[in-house]
Design a protein around this motif. Sequence first.
Motif, PDB file in Angstrom:
ATOM      1  N   SER A 424       0.738  -1.239  -0.022  1.00 25.91           N
ATOM      2  CA  SER A 424      -0.008   0.097   0.020  1.00 25.91           C
ATOM      3  C   SER A 424       0.965   1.161   0.092  1.00 25.91           C
ATOM      4  O   SER A 424       0.384   2.245  -0.759  1.00 25.91           O
ATOM      5  N   ASP A 425       1.874   1.219   0.626  1.00 27.10           N
ATOM      6  CA  ASP A 425       2.824   2.411   1.076  1.00 27.10           C
ATOM      7  C   ASP A 425       4.145   1.996   1.027  1.00 27.10           C
ATOM      8  O   ASP A 425       4.706   1.732   1.992  1.00 27.10           O
ATOM      9  N   GLU A 426       4.960   2.073  -0.203  1.00 23.98           N
ATOM     10  CA  GLU A 426       6.202   1.253   0.061  1.00 23.98           C
ATOM     11  C   GLU A 426       7.356   2.428   0.805  1.00 23.98           C
ATOM     12  O   GLU A 426       8.195   1.941   1.539  1.00 23.98           O
ATOM     13  N   LYS A 427       7.055   3.560   0.694  1.00 24.77           N
ATOM     14  CA  LYS A 427       7.893   4.570   1.090  1.00 24.77           C
ATOM     15  C   LYS A 427       7.898   4.707   2.400  1.00 24.77           C
ATOM     16  O   LYS A 427       8.992   4.621   3.306  1.00 24.77           O
ATOM     17  N   ALA A 428       6.866   4.636   3.183  1.00 22.55           N
ATOM     18  CA  ALA A 428       6.510   4.419   4.617  1.00 22.55           C
ATOM     19  C   ALA A 428       6.907   3.154   5.195  1.00 22.55           C
ATOM     20  O   ALA A 428       7.550   3.283   6.078  1.00 22.55           O
ATOM     21  N   ALA A 429       6.771   2.186   4.481  1.00 25.01           N
ATOM     22  CA  ALA A 429       7.003   0.877   4.901  1.00 25.01           C
ATOM     23  C   ALA A 429       8.566   0.609   4.786  1.00 25.01           C
ATOM     24  O   ALA A 429       9.105   0.136   5.934  1.00 25.01           O
ATOM     25  N   TRP A 430       9.302   1.416   4.103  1.00 18.69           N
ATOM     26  CA  TRP A 430      10.775   1.593   3.846  1.00 18.69           C
ATOM     27  C   TRP A 430      11.252   2.211   5.430  1.00 18.69           C
ATOM     28  O   TRP A 430      12.204   1.593   5.836  1.00 18.69           O
ATOM     29  N   ARG A 431      10.960   3.419   5.687  1.00 15.75           N
ATOM     30  CA  ARG A 431      11.509   4.102   6.751  1.00 15.75           C
ATOM     31  C   ARG A 431      11.005   3.183   8.092  1.00 15.75           C
ATOM     32  O   ARG A 431      11.924   3.019   9.096  1.00 15.75           O
ATOM     33  N   THR A 432       9.701   2.752   7.874  1.00 18.06           N
ATOM     34  CA  THR A 432       9.178   2.095   9.134  1.00 18.06           C
ATOM     35  C   THR A 432      10.301   0.670   9.492  1.00 18.06           C
ATOM     36  O   THR A 432      10.566   0.409  10.479  1.00 18.06           O
ATOM     37  N   TYR A 433      10.814   0.007   8.341  1.00 10.56           N
ATOM     38  CA  TYR A 433      11.686  -0.847   8.555  1.00 10.56           C
ATOM     39  C   TYR A 433      12.841  -0.797   9.005  1.00 10.56           C
ATOM     40  O   TYR A 433      13.621  -1.327   9.905  1.00 10.56           O
TER      41      TYR A 433
END
Length: 754
Positions: A424-433
């Motif tokens: 759904s939101d790869e950019k937010a998921a990248w930073r959360t990761y």
Amino acid sequence: MCGIHKNGAVAGDLLRAVCGALLAGAVAVGAEDGSDASPQAAPAARPAKEMDLQVDVSETEAVVDQPIIVTVTWTSRVPFKRCRRLLLDLPLLRGASLGVRAMEPGVPEARRIGLPVNGRRVIARRETIEGRGERIAFSFRIIPREPGGLPSEPVAMRCALIEGPAHEGRYPSYFDNHFFNGPESDESFERIYLSSPVPEVRVAALPSRGRTERYTGVAETVSARATVDPEDVRVGEPMLLTVEIAGTGYGPDLARIPEPVLGDTGPGFRVNPRPIREQSDGSRRSFTYVMRPVRAGLETVPALALQFFDPVAEEYKMVRTAPLTVTVRADGERRIYQPDRSGEAATVRAAEGIRGNRNGGGRHMDIYEALGALARYGWLCIPLPPLLWLVLRPAVRRRERCRRDPAYARALRAARRFRRRARSDEKAAWRTYLGERLNLAPEAVTFGNVSRELRRRGVDPTLIEAVGARFEQEDAERYAPRRMDVRRTPPRRELVGRIERATRAALLLILMLACHAGAAPGATPSPELIFDRAMELRTEEPDRARPLFEHAALVFEARGHYLNAGNSWFFAGRDGRALAAYRLAERRRPFDARIRESLAVIRARREDRFPEPESPGSGLAALWSRFSRWSPLLRGGALIAVYLLGWGVFIAARFAGRRVPRAACIAGGLVAATLLLSLLTSALQPPRGVLIRTAEARLGPGYAYDAAYESPLHEAVEFDWLGRRKRWVRARFPDGREAWLPASACLSITESVP
């Protein structure tokens, strides 16, 4: 001519003819007063020109067991009542390998007369030939038992011919007539002889091709018929089975019906192979046997197939009786007949008899087959749990650390959460990761902090540069003008994968392949189809059905389907092989009711009964005895299953962060020890054996030793297999006695029937 006068007496013996000539011995002549007179040479016998002798045979080219009719015709132009002290020699009947039987003359009593032929009394037929004298004829039926030529020496006749009229009316029976008695004291006679050639008869051997154990010893076309009386009985009650062979002139020379023919009655009936009555006439021969139904519900006595040789077609042929309809009812609660040979009735559980085969064509694996597969491949299963524990031990430790350290647990779950949220939101998921993986707060996820954490974990600088490029690209996409070219960097998903591989070791993937596939049938026809075809032929053509049953049984055994193999051997009449197959099936499936009922039927049919062994009683002893009879495959598979289950419980408990209860450990250890002890106990006990054909038990390993029992032992006798010496097996029977049996008559109850 030698005359007998009133004042003298003559005592003479006629000697046998040599090469057709009759030699007469010296005649002693004495006076009436008893004074001796000097011996005188009797005149030589003369040829009987007034008589004619002829020998005819029905076949000059015959085969072994083919009847040959020999007819002797004696014609005389003088009355036969003038012949005294007849000697008739027919060398053709003296063959050592011949079955010889005189035939009935087939005329009224008034036209019968007795003759001495080859020292035997024969009844002949006599008749008057108008204007030509008298004629006597008699016939013999000879059956050659060996190939070769029959004796062809001429037939010779010698007698004393009375001169003048002979006395009449003084001979009351067949064998008290003028042919057997000498001349009266007041009768004068002369010695005569007569000979005639005999046709040469050649006997050929029977062909071996096509001959079976059903051959009756008859080499002529015959028909067969069977009857049973009564037709409505209770189980175990005797019935009289009469088999009649018509169209044969063998008469008493046909000794009995071959036992394999009696086996065509099937497993539902027991037939005593010794007939209680035998009857014969000129063209029929019948045998009557005692037959008992073994189980209730039988409706048909199958056809009996007998084999004979057709000398015209020069081939073996089969003749079959028609199936017989009967009704067999239960005797109260007893549905199975068990003969009582020991004086005490044995109790057998009621059963319906042999049931159908088990369908083994599917890929379904039941608990018995699963345990058997575990036992066969146990050497693969034993090292797998320890190796699996060594592999999974780091994962178990990580799970324990996750329970103690939430930050560490969050870092391990970072990659999984990224893959789920990146859709759904790869950019937010990248930073959360990055925050969860490197234990950073969301507002602290900058390239400076990320690079510092990566260098602290020893990550390759090229990967740190790729992560920096990713941050720069995001800043450029966010702050740079739209027409400005932005340097492309690796996708976030690729970077996550590289970071995961760089920051923690990969788990080894253990693939356990434990599939148990049956062997491909190949070119062998399906045993189920062979069995079904044999069942169709069993009633009408049992001789053709038996080889099919045996073929199906061998294929079933090769595939390990012992219940089906036992059924096939049972219908083939091989009770010993059937019992061995059922015992193997019982060891593999100890709780199958069909197998137990089939064993009860086989044991009820046994002809030999031994004292029943002492029962182990009840409770633990009986349970242990019953458990020890299980197949080693089942017990070995159960031991492997307990072993694997114990390891599975241990690993699952460690994953759950718990300890295995001590009671569970003790229970598992006791079960494993019991299984191991039963296997060791079975290994120390002798295997079981079964007698598969009738054999004589002897006191030593050889035919020179005395018999151990008064009568031979029949098939399906069970014993302990104590050892083997060359071609002999040392056996211990249920009565405790030890004896030796031929190895060819024994079969060991092992996991594979030979």
